[in-house]
Scaffold this active site. Sequence first.
Site, PDB file in Angstrom:
ATOM      1  N   GLU A  20      44.201  49.359  34.634  1.00 25.97           N
ATOM      2  CA  GLU A  20      43.295  49.633  35.759  1.00 25.97           C
ATOM      3  C   GLU A  20      43.450  48.535  36.798  1.00 25.97           C
ATOM      4  O   GLU A  20      44.148  47.538  36.561  1.00 25.97           O
ATOM      5  CB  GLU A  20      41.847  49.733  35.252  1.00 25.97           C
TER       6      GLU A  20
ATOM      7  N   HIS B 136      32.085  51.927  42.710  1.00 21.92           N
ATOM      8  CA  HIS B 136      33.347  52.478  42.193  1.00 21.92           C
ATOM      9  C   HIS B 136      33.986  53.278  43.324  1.00 21.92           C
ATOM     10  O   HIS B 136      33.310  54.097  43.953  1.00 21.92           O
ATOM     11  CB  HIS B 136      33.081  53.376  40.986  1.00 21.92           C
TER      12      HIS B 136
ATOM     13  N   ARG C 197      38.392  46.663  42.604  1.00 23.46           N
ATOM     14  CA  ARG C 197      37.505  47.711  43.137  1.00 23.46           C
ATOM     15  C   ARG C 197      36.847  47.391  44.468  1.00 23.46           C
ATOM     16  O   ARG C 197      36.641  48.269  45.288  1.00 23.46           O
ATOM     17  CB  ARG C 197      36.399  47.976  42.137  1.00 23.46           C
TER      18      ARG C 197
ATOM     19  N   HIS D 298      28.062  51.712  40.969  1.00 24.91           N
ATOM     20  CA  HIS D 298      28.617  51.898  39.628  1.00 24.91           C
ATOM     21  C   HIS D 298      28.112  50.862  38.632  1.00 24.91           C
ATOM     22  O   HIS D 298      27.783  51.190  37.499  1.00 24.91           O
ATOM     23  CB  HIS D 298      30.138  51.806  39.747  1.00 24.91           C
TER      24      HIS D 298
ATOM     25  N   ARG E  93      33.271  42.585  38.958  1.00 28.77           N
ATOM     26  CA  ARG E  93      33.718  42.775  37.567  1.00 28.77           C
ATOM     27  C   ARG E  93      35.113  43.384  37.502  1.00 28.77           C
ATOM     28  O   ARG E  93      35.411  44.367  38.193  1.00 28.77           O
ATOM     29  CB  ARG E  93      32.729  43.702  36.850  1.00 28.77           C
TER      30      ARG E  93
HETATM   31  C1  SIN Z   1      36.544  53.738  35.114  1.00 25.60           C
HETATM   32  O1  SIN Z   1      36.942  54.437  34.206  1.00 25.60           O
HETATM   33  O2  SIN Z   1      37.055  53.740  36.222  1.00 25.60           O
HETATM   34  C2  SIN Z   1      35.358  52.844  34.878  1.00 25.60           C
HETATM   35  C3  SIN Z   1      35.741  51.716  34.016  1.00 25.60           C
HETATM   36  C4  SIN Z   1      34.878  50.531  34.282  1.00 25.60           C
HETATM   37  O3  SIN Z   1      33.925  50.620  35.056  1.00 25.60           O
HETATM   38  O4  SIN Z   1      35.175  49.455  33.756  1.00 25.60           O
END
Ligand code: SIN
Length: 543
Positions: free
Chosen positions: A114, A237, A283, A344, A379
């Site tokens: 990610e 998010h 993010r 989020h 985060r």
């Molecule tokens: C996501 O799946 O994008 C959320 C994961 C997260 O907030 O750490």
Amino acid sequence: MRTVDCDYFIVGSGMAGLVAALHLAPHGRTVLATKRRLEDCNTNFAQGGICCVTDPSDTFEAHVRDTMAAGANLCDRAVVERIVRAAPEAIKDLVDAGVEFARRSDGSYDLGREGGHSARRILHAGDITGEKCEAALIRAAKAAPGLSIRENAMVIDLAITRRLGLPGPNRCAGAYVLDTAADEIYAVRAAHTVLATGGCGKVYLYTCNPDTATGDGIALAWRAGAKIENMEFIQFHPTCLYHPKAKRFLISEAVRGEGAEIVDASGRAFMKRYDPRGPLAPRDVVARAIDAEMKRTGAPCAFLDIRAKGREFIENRFPNIYKACLSFGIDMATDLVPVVPAAHYCCGGVKAAIDGTTTVPGLYAIGETACTGLHGANRLASNSLLEALVCARECAAKLAGRPDTLPASLKIPAWRIGRAVAPDEAVLVAHNWDEIRRLMWDYVSIVRSNKRLARAYRRIRTLRREIREYYFDYLVTPDTLELRNLAAVAELIVRSALKRRESRGLHYTLDWPGCAAKGRPTVLPGFDISKGAAPVHSPAAAD
Ligand code: SIN
């Protein structure tokens, strides 16, 4: 008024609460309360997964570095090191509870990636990792001897001795609880109270959080006099599904991790114009870029494009997201997926050590409710379940050897209703609920300014006065309690944002666009409980 006696009182049924309860139950009488059903929590909706260094080519140092970089130099390195290094051992709890993380044909973990991560290090169970973890932990909790589970149990306020006018040093001695099914108020008397109530996404008009995310634990702790930290850092998010019928559906960042681009309506990728890391930038960067593009072009959303990966891959790796999109008429294999940023995750919270210790004796906070220093100003993706898991274990390890230490003479006074009568103007609750969420979205979201924050502060103060009056005039209901908590948390966010005179991580303001050389956390004092040494639920005990 009934009083339930226990050693450990845990509030909240997400990963943090359940893991703490499972570890504590063998050591003393443990009560776990949750305001709705056990599965009504943020953990259940976590899609991406849980970070853990398992691949031989990855290192703890790299995970620490990525966490610190995402946190914009505001993370506490010692906390980051401890949590990252504790991950492999902690994960065993989930595996022992029956969670099956995805594996490759050679038996090794199928690691996801990610934004902000320099390596693949995310354990996942398809695209419903949270749901699988929650189900396994609930199964274990229901079978755990010595663990009493109370659903529909909503904490009204913590029982703080000084506030209640009880003798001895100030401490938390449990809480007043509303049984929302039986409409009964009772007390829980506990030596150790652990708040694990999750975050506060519902404070914003647009959020991917479930309805339960009303910041209860943060508001309860603040009213109990606990210090609150870094509330200005609310994570938006970047990619929530944009569709009139989709309520808060997240398109996991793992989709970008597998190669999806962020594009405009004509299919042009734009992230590289904002950051060289493109769609895999952290993010805060991606959410701001989408917000800026929407404002610049007037478009109502941006789009995710993962068509290049082909139908078979998409269906296998993201079965839940694929199906959900299809139910709204969007085929990820052939269509662009419309997305917008939404609230989020709360990176701030109750100031707490890694073992949950807060500034109020007898009170602990873990998971999203706490601010331990792991996340700093932003985060890193998939570090939240890791923090919940590790801190729940640390908290239990601290408390396990310390059963009941409350003096027998310490009795929680009966709940008094004061002048309250049955509510007849519920419209105030509905109206103020909507107003708070809209004003927070309009004035205190992705891009802030002094003027917007000052406006929000004025409005929220007025609303809180009204809500306080209503709270004392009428008998408590779940809606009133949630509104009261939501309003308190909204004010804490605004006050923290007003204090930060720079842009850092998730806090971006037009008036202070630069980032100071040295970052400091924002600490707000808890409510001054000496003002409230009076019977419960009376105006003198108002926050
Ligand atoms: C996501 O799946 O994008 C959320 C994961 C997260 O907030 O750490």
